[in-house]
Write an enzyme that holds these catalytic residues in place. Structure first.
Site, PDB file in Angstrom:
ATOM      1  N   HIS A 284       1.036  -1.539  -0.204  1.00  0.00           N
ATOM      2  CA  HIS A 284       0.211  -0.096  -0.032  1.00  0.00           C
ATOM      3  C   HIS A 284       0.746   1.205   0.453  1.00  0.00           C
ATOM      4  O   HIS A 284       1.796   1.538   0.830  1.00  0.00           O
ATOM      5  CB  HIS A 284      -0.622  -0.011   1.421  1.00  0.00           C
ATOM      6  CG  HIS A 284      -1.683   0.954   1.334  1.00  0.00           C
ATOM      7  ND1 HIS A 284      -1.281   2.725   1.974  1.00  0.00           N
ATOM      8  CD2 HIS A 284      -3.216   0.725   1.194  1.00  0.00           C
ATOM      9  CE1 HIS A 284      -3.012   3.334   1.506  1.00  0.00           C
ATOM     10  NE2 HIS A 284      -3.468   2.552   1.755  1.00  0.00           N
ATOM     11  N   ARG A 326      -2.303   0.914  -5.010  1.00  0.00           N
ATOM     12  CA  ARG A 326      -1.704  -0.544  -4.705  1.00  0.00           C
ATOM     13  C   ARG A 326      -2.682  -0.914  -6.227  1.00  0.00           C
ATOM     14  O   ARG A 326      -3.460  -0.184  -6.704  1.00  0.00           O
ATOM     15  CB  ARG A 326      -3.628  -1.011  -3.348  1.00  0.00           C
ATOM     16  CG  ARG A 326      -3.424  -0.867  -2.059  1.00  0.00           C
ATOM     17  CD  ARG A 326      -4.194  -1.314  -0.958  1.00  0.00           C
ATOM     18  NE  ARG A 326      -5.215  -0.967  -0.911  1.00  0.00           N
ATOM     19  CZ  ARG A 326      -6.795  -1.636  -0.424  1.00  0.00           C
ATOM     20  NH1 ARG A 326      -6.506  -2.603  -0.909  1.00  0.00           N
ATOM     21  NH2 ARG A 326      -7.076  -0.538  -0.520  1.00  0.00           N
ATOM     22  N   LYS A 329      -5.726  -0.020  -8.453  1.00  0.00           N
ATOM     23  CA  LYS A 329      -6.912   0.307  -7.463  1.00  0.00           C
ATOM     24  C   LYS A 329      -7.019   1.668  -8.717  1.00  0.00           C
ATOM     25  O   LYS A 329      -6.046   2.167  -9.672  1.00  0.00           O
ATOM     26  CB  LYS A 329      -6.625   1.345  -6.604  1.00  0.00           C
ATOM     27  CG  LYS A 329      -6.589  -0.422  -5.187  1.00  0.00           C
ATOM     28  CD  LYS A 329      -7.739  -0.380  -4.483  1.00  0.00           C
ATOM     29  CE  LYS A 329      -7.942   1.227  -3.736  1.00  0.00           C
ATOM     30  NZ  LYS A 329      -9.272   1.037  -3.358  1.00  0.00           N
ATOM     31  N   ASP A 332      -5.354   8.235  -7.699  1.00  0.00           N
ATOM     32  CA  ASP A 332      -5.572   9.462  -5.825  1.00  0.00           C
ATOM     33  C   ASP A 332      -4.753  10.092  -5.588  1.00  0.00           C
ATOM     34  O   ASP A 332      -3.126   9.905  -5.413  1.00  0.00           O
ATOM     35  CB  ASP A 332      -5.811   8.291  -5.155  1.00  0.00           C
ATOM     36  CG  ASP A 332      -6.547   9.312  -4.006  1.00  0.00           C
ATOM     37  OD1 ASP A 332      -6.215  10.529  -3.642  1.00  0.00           O
ATOM     38  OD2 ASP A 332      -6.824   8.304  -3.053  1.00  0.00           O
ATOM     39  N   CYS A 334      -3.842  11.723  -3.688  1.00  0.00           N
ATOM     40  CA  CYS A 334      -3.356  11.777  -2.568  1.00  0.00           C
ATOM     41  C   CYS A 334      -1.588  11.173  -2.686  1.00  0.00           C
ATOM     42  O   CYS A 334      -0.562  11.500  -1.839  1.00  0.00           O
ATOM     43  CB  CYS A 334      -3.868  11.441  -1.247  1.00  0.00           C
ATOM     44  SG  CYS A 334      -4.323  10.167  -0.612  1.00  0.00           S
ATOM     45  N   TYR A 335      -1.807   9.872  -3.498  1.00  0.00           N
ATOM     46  CA  TYR A 335      -0.453   9.014  -3.733  1.00  0.00           C
ATOM     47  C   TYR A 335       0.806  10.427  -4.135  1.00  0.00           C
ATOM     48  O   TYR A 335       1.929   9.463  -4.211  1.00  0.00           O
ATOM     49  CB  TYR A 335      -1.385   7.750  -3.936  1.00  0.00           C
ATOM     50  CG  TYR A 335      -1.797   6.987  -3.268  1.00  0.00           C
ATOM     51  CD1 TYR A 335      -0.793   6.702  -2.359  1.00  0.00           C
ATOM     52  CD2 TYR A 335      -3.359   7.074  -3.329  1.00  0.00           C
ATOM     53  CE1 TYR A 335      -1.711   6.390  -1.705  1.00  0.00           C
ATOM     54  CE2 TYR A 335      -4.070   5.802  -2.390  1.00  0.00           C
ATOM     55  CZ  TYR A 335      -3.396   5.451  -1.713  1.00  0.00           C
ATOM     56  OH  TYR A 335      -4.143   4.987  -0.612  1.00  0.00           O
ATOM     57  N   ASP A 430      -8.491  14.686  -5.085  1.00  0.00           N
ATOM     58  CA  ASP A 430      -8.564  13.300  -5.126  1.00  0.00           C
ATOM     59  C   ASP A 430      -8.652  12.565  -6.672  1.00  0.00           C
ATOM     60  O   ASP A 430      -7.650  12.150  -6.858  1.00  0.00           O
ATOM     61  CB  ASP A 430      -9.524  12.050  -4.323  1.00  0.00           C
ATOM     62  CG  ASP A 430      -9.772  10.396  -5.275  1.00  0.00           C
ATOM     63  OD1 ASP A 430      -8.899   9.608  -5.508  1.00  0.00           O
ATOM     64  OD2 ASP A 430     -10.208   9.765  -4.099  1.00  0.00           O
ATOM     65  N   ASP A 437     -10.398  18.224  -0.453  1.00  0.00           N
ATOM     66  CA  ASP A 437     -10.655  18.712   1.051  1.00  0.00           C
ATOM     67  C   ASP A 437      -9.522  18.879   1.645  1.00  0.00           C
ATOM     68  O   ASP A 437      -8.486  18.782   0.547  1.00  0.00           O
ATOM     69  CB  ASP A 437     -11.010  16.732   1.387  1.00  0.00           C
ATOM     70  CG  ASP A 437     -10.479  16.443   1.220  1.00  0.00           C
ATOM     71  OD1 ASP A 437      -8.841  15.550   1.851  1.00  0.00           O
ATOM     72  OD2 ASP A 437     -11.052  15.097   0.726  1.00  0.00           O
ATOM     73  N   HIS A 440      -7.012  16.321   0.874  1.00  0.00           N
ATOM     74  CA  HIS A 440      -6.359  16.004   0.292  1.00  0.00           C
ATOM     75  C   HIS A 440      -5.260  16.611  -0.254  1.00  0.00           C
ATOM     76  O   HIS A 440      -4.539  16.722  -1.561  1.00  0.00           O
ATOM     77  CB  HIS A 440      -7.224  15.915  -1.388  1.00  0.00           C
ATOM     78  CG  HIS A 440      -7.396  14.153  -1.268  1.00  0.00           C
ATOM     79  ND1 HIS A 440      -9.063  13.578  -0.495  1.00  0.00           N
ATOM     80  CD2 HIS A 440      -6.983  13.117  -2.323  1.00  0.00           C
ATOM     81  CE1 HIS A 440      -8.916  12.629  -0.419  1.00  0.00           C
ATOM     82  NE2 HIS A 440      -8.014  12.478  -1.210  1.00  0.00           N
TER      83      HIS A 440
END
Lengths: 501, 696
Positions: A284, A326, A329, A332, A334-335, A430, A437, A440
């Protein structure tokens, strides 16, 4: 120009899978590693297919049972992936269609809007934030840190209010809780300490009770070496990272706290290469950053299989240009930080080894360098070998330049953040279709900063314009990638927490 | 850390929200109050429930509930009452998870409750909850973690859990969490069952079928490919570690003598061993995978020779954590001897619990072999290799008259290495190859890479007693795929080149017919016969199959594209190495050579040492120059000579342990740097020839 494949495009991850494992052991690693091509001036996704892809069939809405292999049906996951790719492509198409001038405008970072969104949040949060009531120091961090990235100075009053508030979250026996009176918790302790370091005033830094903090951390430590999040709480890699990061930052990390943590983290690395939250779980992005950063601060990074970790992270960047968290998936924002910073960390690992080697023999540090922390000048060598100076690992690490270019496509990542994660009214998100938000906003901007600076070779200069996508005014403040605090603020804190003698 | 505020969607909700927030503040205050005062009344506990219902992240409330539970449960003795208390807690968790299925606190509370072991667990309820939650989000890792916990806790057979992952995969074969859990479960099953190959074969045949099906339905979906990769790794490696080569090999005769007639019949079986002059024999054991635990009892040596008390095995490869596929020890001969004498050394490695692989399997493939050492006490001429600088043949070996072939049969240590089940593995992999050949090519790199991997796995099995021609055919095909990939996917060119190099080396060394074209015994006038291998101009970027080269004394790898020489450390017989005209870019990349104690001649000319500031090698090895402490002395020595240690630290670490007689390093950026010559001369006192010139 780069071709963007809709729908059934093959993400580059797949051959990441096929590489790296199942090799004869003595041929442990390729000599060159997988380095991306040199950054190109125009924004381009990292790994576009050189061949045209067949046109996808229409989404079937996710028929769950693909029984007949003759008629390919799509899984729910594939349909979702296709939708995201289509959406992202629409956005990028506008970019490619535009003149250089429009491109520059499209790629602008909307500083004022973000600052407005974040400062407003600091002063007033709507009632919908009730569910974050146990995460209030996090809210502080998610706003104060991105504001610092945008080089926005807070009002003194506001700063004082935050310091006061966090002081009330500090437990009498050490550590910070999610709010006043709540149990101390390692994650909120991390958020609180990072916030205070970002504020950086004498008042902020001295409000941290380090003696009690140390005792709290020892209480959270299991016999195995791993940390618990809080009294009676769960054990995972996140807990280890937050504990080690805070301890390293405020200079209380010692052998006692460090014992066994590295082995626990190493046991969470999976056969894919990334790190999972706990043994046997899936790799992750968040935990991979946490595990890697913690091991670097502990100077035990050799416990990981680094080449396979680099592989795994590098191939989490997909055709959307952002990172997924991951395998298989959706992308996103934030990654951008969790994965982007993890791989940027590996760019500096090379130098850590050099530095250790040098410091192990060289006692002739510049005489004015009090950061060395040694009072007597003559016997630096003995001192260095006698006690492990853990705070030094984080300090030395960030001093090192990137002697290797980015191992991911840093411009593509900036493109994703600027075009897909920015919300016009301020704040980041995201992915397209999601709401903004603070979480993020914090991690998209942190990731943006990392990807702007990771192509630099010299720590003392500024990134070249070709490494900053869009107008050069997009450039954010650099961070210390182990702690995710703005670098200047880190230096202030580092000096502050050095022994005074 | 990934908690996200959910914004109220519409402004008209704000008011209701405000009221709720006020209520929450009250609740929060009361719960904290109760926590501090240790109030565990029914009413107080009820408040914490209300709080968690709204905010499952309120971990202090979870903690409070644990304390309250422990406090109140002591008063209860009726099993019914206990059960009802537990039910209450379980319900709170369920309500909280409905609000936030990723609440760490809620999931942990449930685990904690079960771990109290106060009442039998209602497994239907637990698994029902998981079913529901994983239906909502099939990738919720909290859910999968809890499922693994629960299955372990309840003792659910792994087979049943496998069925569950199957259900999930049928729902959505892109669900990588399900595939991942399958890999974990199967690993467990294989360790636990240990029923031998039949069950493993059956399991894996089914798995291959399953994943291939998924790959054919969605060749662009990553999940299946990852799983296929794992399967292939499981299928192509033996369950237990095996010894695949040794030096000295079985039947070898090492000699310190240079008697003329010996030269005539010099073959691999009778080899001049340079190190015997120092009464030392390096011994190397090469395993098919990294192992640890080699010691005096796991590797038994029997001989009339006196090797002193301690035989200490050292890991040679650069892998971390003590595991290595290549191990060495230096046998120090302590015997006095008066005349020419032969001694035999018996080596046996019995089944051993000491020697274990990374996955924890122990060594269970006993090996026994013998080699002999001939000691000649006469004041045999102290051979000086360095009367003249050693030159390398520039033309292909065949054209050289004074070359002799190498008897290859002696290279294999025992026949015990052929696996019983190799037929099954081979058939399984062949089927896979046939299947993937059917997949529309479309120049798809994933198909190509997987095919190449399968072919290589097949080739590796082929080596065990099958025809080398077949093996070469597999290698050929794989080479074709890698060439395509280099073209199709240039951003990973280096990786494909490394893979290609390995296949090429495999192809060239896997059978005598081909290999012999690259081998000879080199007899130069006034010198000693040396086993020579030439692998030049092959565009190699990486060295592989070092276990087949351990007898080599002179190795010519010049005119390749080597970036790394990792693997050469296994060649403990190596006396002379030519790696000129390659792409070696740093001294760190040469670290394997520091482990070859008797290396005398090294040609590094025309490489790129010092030309780049970046050194990617250091990514690849986890801890280069791990012996840094020993370097202290060398650093001081250099500082005395005004050498900039900071600039040259890697050169210093590299040269210090070498005892070279001849070094060529011209044509590297570093060689023209200030002080470099002084540095080399300081660190290698034994040096006689530098860049072709005699030094004092």
């Amino acid at each position: 120009m780069v071709r963007f494949s809709l729908g059934r495009s093959a993400r580059p991850q797949q051959h990441a899978a096929v590489r790296s494992r199942n090799r004869r052991p003595q041929q442990a690693q390729p000599s060159g590693g997988d380095r991306p091509p040199p950054p190109v001036p125009a924004a381009a996704p990292m790994d576009s297919s050189p061949e045209p892809e067949p046109e996808p069939g229409p989404p079937t809405g996710g028929d769950p049972a693909p029984a007949d292999p003759e008629v390919p049906r799509l899984t729910v996951t594939q349909v979702e992936q296709m939708n995201v790719e289509a959406r992202v492509t629409d956005i990028y198409r506008v970019l490619w269609g535009g003149s250089p001038n429009t491109q520059s405008i499209i790629l602008e970072l909307w500083r004022d809007q973000h600052i407005e969104y974040l400062t407003h949040g600091l002063r007033h949060l709507g009632p919908a934030f009730q569910i974050l009531d146990a995460n209030r120091p996090w809210l502080c961090y998610w706003m104060v840190h991105p504001l610092a990235l945008l080089d926005e100075v807070l009002d003194d009053d506001l700063e004082d209010d935050i310091v006061d508030f966090l002081a009330r979250c500090q437990d009498k026996d050490g550590g910070y809780g999610g709010g006043p009176g709540q149990l101390p918790h390692l994650a909120t302790t991390y958020a609180a300490v990072n916030t205070l370091v970002t504020i950086g005033s004498e008042r902020a830094l001295s409000s941290i009770n380090r003696d009690n903090l140390y005792k709290f951390m020892l209480r959270m430590k299991e016999e195995s070496g791993a940390f618990r999040m809080h009294d009676g709480g769960e054990i995972d890699v996140r807990a280890s990272y937050t504990a080690i990061s805070v301890a390293s930052l405020v200079n209380i990390l010692d052998v006692e706290l460090a014992k066994g943590v590295g082995d626990y983290i190493a046991s969470c690395q999976t056969y894919e290469g990334g790190i999972a939250g706990e043994p046997y779980a899936e790799a992750h992005g968040g935990y991979t950053f946490c595990g890697l950063a913690a091991l670097i601060m502990l100077n035990e990074v050799e416990k990981l299989d680094l080449p396979s970790l680099i592989d795994w992270v590098a191939f989490r960047q997909g055709v959307e240009c952002g990172f997924q968290g991951r395998t298989n998936k959706l992308v996103d924002g934030c990654y951008s930080f969790w994965q982007g910073a993890a791989i940027a960390l590996t760019q500096k690992l090379v130098m850590v080894i050099d530095e250790q080697l040098k410091s192990s023999y060289s006692s002739k540090k510049p005489s004015g360098d009090d950061a060395c922390g040694t009072s007597s000048s003559g016997c630096a060598l003995e001192k260095l070998s006698a006690a492990v100076d853990y705070a030094r690992f984080g300090f030395d690490f960030v001093q090192r330049s990137n002697q290797v270019g980015p191992l991911f496509h840093n411009l593509a990542l900036q493109q994703y953040i600027l075009l897909c994660a920015q919300v016009l009214e301020g704040g980041l998100r995201d992915k397209p279709g999601k709401n903004r938000d603070h979480y993020h906003s914090c991690y998209c901007l942190s990731g943006l900063s990392v990807s702007q600076y990771c192509a630099m070779t010299d720590t003392n200069s500024c990134p070249l314009p070709q490494h900053v996508l869009g107008p050069y005014s997009n450039l954010l403040e650099p961070i210390h990638p182990l702690y995710n605090v703005v670098l200047d603020k880190y230096y202030t804190a580092y000096e502050f927490f050095q022994p005074s003698d | 850390m990934h908690g996200r505020p959910r914004r109220a969607a519409k402004p008209e909700d704000e008011e209701a929200s405000s009221a709720k927030a006020a209520k929450l503040r009250d609740l929060q205050a009361q719960v904290l109050q109760n926590q501090h005062s240790g109030t565990y009344t029914k009413e107080a506990i009820g408040l914490s429930f209300k709080l968690l219902e709204i905010n499952p992240e309120a971990y202090t409330a979870w903690n409070y509930r644990k304390l309250a539970f422990q406090h109140n449960i002591k008063e209860l003795s009726e099993p019914e009452a206990i059960k009802s208390a537990i039910d209450d807690e379980l319900r709170v968790v369920e309500v909280a998870l409905r609000q936030n299925p990723k609440s760490y606190g809620a999931w942990y509370h449930r685990k904690w409750l079960l771990n109290q072991k106060l009442a039998p667990v209602d497994s239907k309820r637990e698994f029902g909850l998981l079913d529901k939650l994983l239906k909502v989000d099939a990738r919720n890792f909290h859910g999968w973690n809890y499922r693994r916990f629960l299955a372990r806790f309840m003792g659910v057979p792994d087979e049943e859990e496998l069925n569950y992952t199957m259900d999930k995969i049928s729902d959505n074969f892109s669900n990588y969490s399900a595939w991942h859990n399958r890999s974990i479960l199967l690993s467990n099953l294989l360790i636990k069952q240990n029923k031998g190959f039949e069950s493993k074969q059956k399991i894996f045949s089914q798995e291959f079928e399953l994943v291939t099906q998924a790959l054919f339905i969605g060749p662009s979906d990553q999940s299946g490919w990852f799983y296929h990769l794992w399967l292939l790794a499981q299928t192509s490696t033996p369950d237990n570690p095996q010894l695949i080569a040794s030096w000295p090999c079985s039947g070898a005769k090492l000699s310190s003598s240079l008697v003329k007639e010996k030269v005539e019949q010099n073959t691999l079986s009778s080899i001049w061993c340079h190190s015997l002059q120092e009464r030392t024999v390096p011994m190397v054991l090469y395993f098919n995978e990294p192992v640890k635990g080699l010691n005096q009892s796991s590797v038994k040596l029997k001989s009339d020779l006196d090797f002193g008390k301690d035989i200490h095995w050292r890991a040679l490869s650069m892998t971390d954590s003590g595991y290595s596929s290549c191990w060495t020890t230096y046998l120090q001969i302590a015997n006095e001897c008066s005349s020419s004498q032969q001694y035999s050394v018996e080596v046996s490695i019995p089944c051993s619990d000491d020697i274990v692989s990374r996955s924890g399997s122990n060594y269970n493939c006993p090996v026994h072999f013998t080699f002999t050492i001939e000691l000649i006490s006469d004041d045999a001429q102290d051979i000086d290799l360095f009367d003249k600088p050693v030159a390398y043949f520039s033309e292909p070996l065949e054209s050289h008259g004074n070359c002799e072939p190498i008897p290859f049969d002696l290279l294999k240590i025992t026949g015990a290495l052929v696996e019983e089940d190799s037929n099954w593995h081979f058939e399984r992999l062949s089927e896979e190859i046939d299947l993937f050949r059917e997949l529309p090519d479309d120049n798809c790199k994933f198909v190509k890479l997987t095919l190449a991997r399968l072919l290589l796995a097949c080739a590796a099995i082929k080596s065990c007693g099958r025809s080398p021609h077949e093996r070469k055919r597999y290698c050929e095909e794989a080479l074709g795929h890698f060439s395509d990939l280099i073209r199709l996917d240039p951003s990973h060119k280096q990786y494909y080149e490394d893979e290609r190099s390995l296949v090429l080396m495999d192809k060239l060394t896997c059978d005598m017919e081909t290999f012999v074209k690259h081998c000879s015994v080199q007899v130069q006038p006034n010198s000693i016969p040396l086993n020579h291998v030439q692998l030049c101009k092959l565009s190699l970027t990486h060295v592989g199959f070092a276990e087949r080269l351990m007898w080599v004394q002179v190795l010519d790898l010049s005119h390749n594209s080597l970036r790394s020489i990792e693997g050469l450390e296994a060649l403990q017989q190596l006396v002379s190495l030519n790696i000129s005209n390659n792409h070696i870019s740093s001294f760190t990349a040469l670290e394997p050579l520091t482990k070859i104690m008797f290396l005398k001649v090294l040609d590094l000319s025309s490489n790129e040492i010092g030309a780049h500031s970046m050194d990617t090698t250091r990514y690849i090895c986890s801890s280069p120059f791990s012996h840094k402490i020993e370097a202290h002395e060398a650093f001081e020595e250099c500082q005395k000579k005004n050498i900039n240690v900071e600039e040259y630290w890697d050169a210093i670490l590299f040269f210090k342990p070498l005892k070279l007689g001849q070094l060529d390093i011209k044509g590297n950026a570093v060689a023209s740097k200030e002080n470099f010559r002084t540095l080399v001369m300081t660190l290698i006192p034994s040096l006689k020839w530098l860049n072709g010139e005699c030094v004092n």
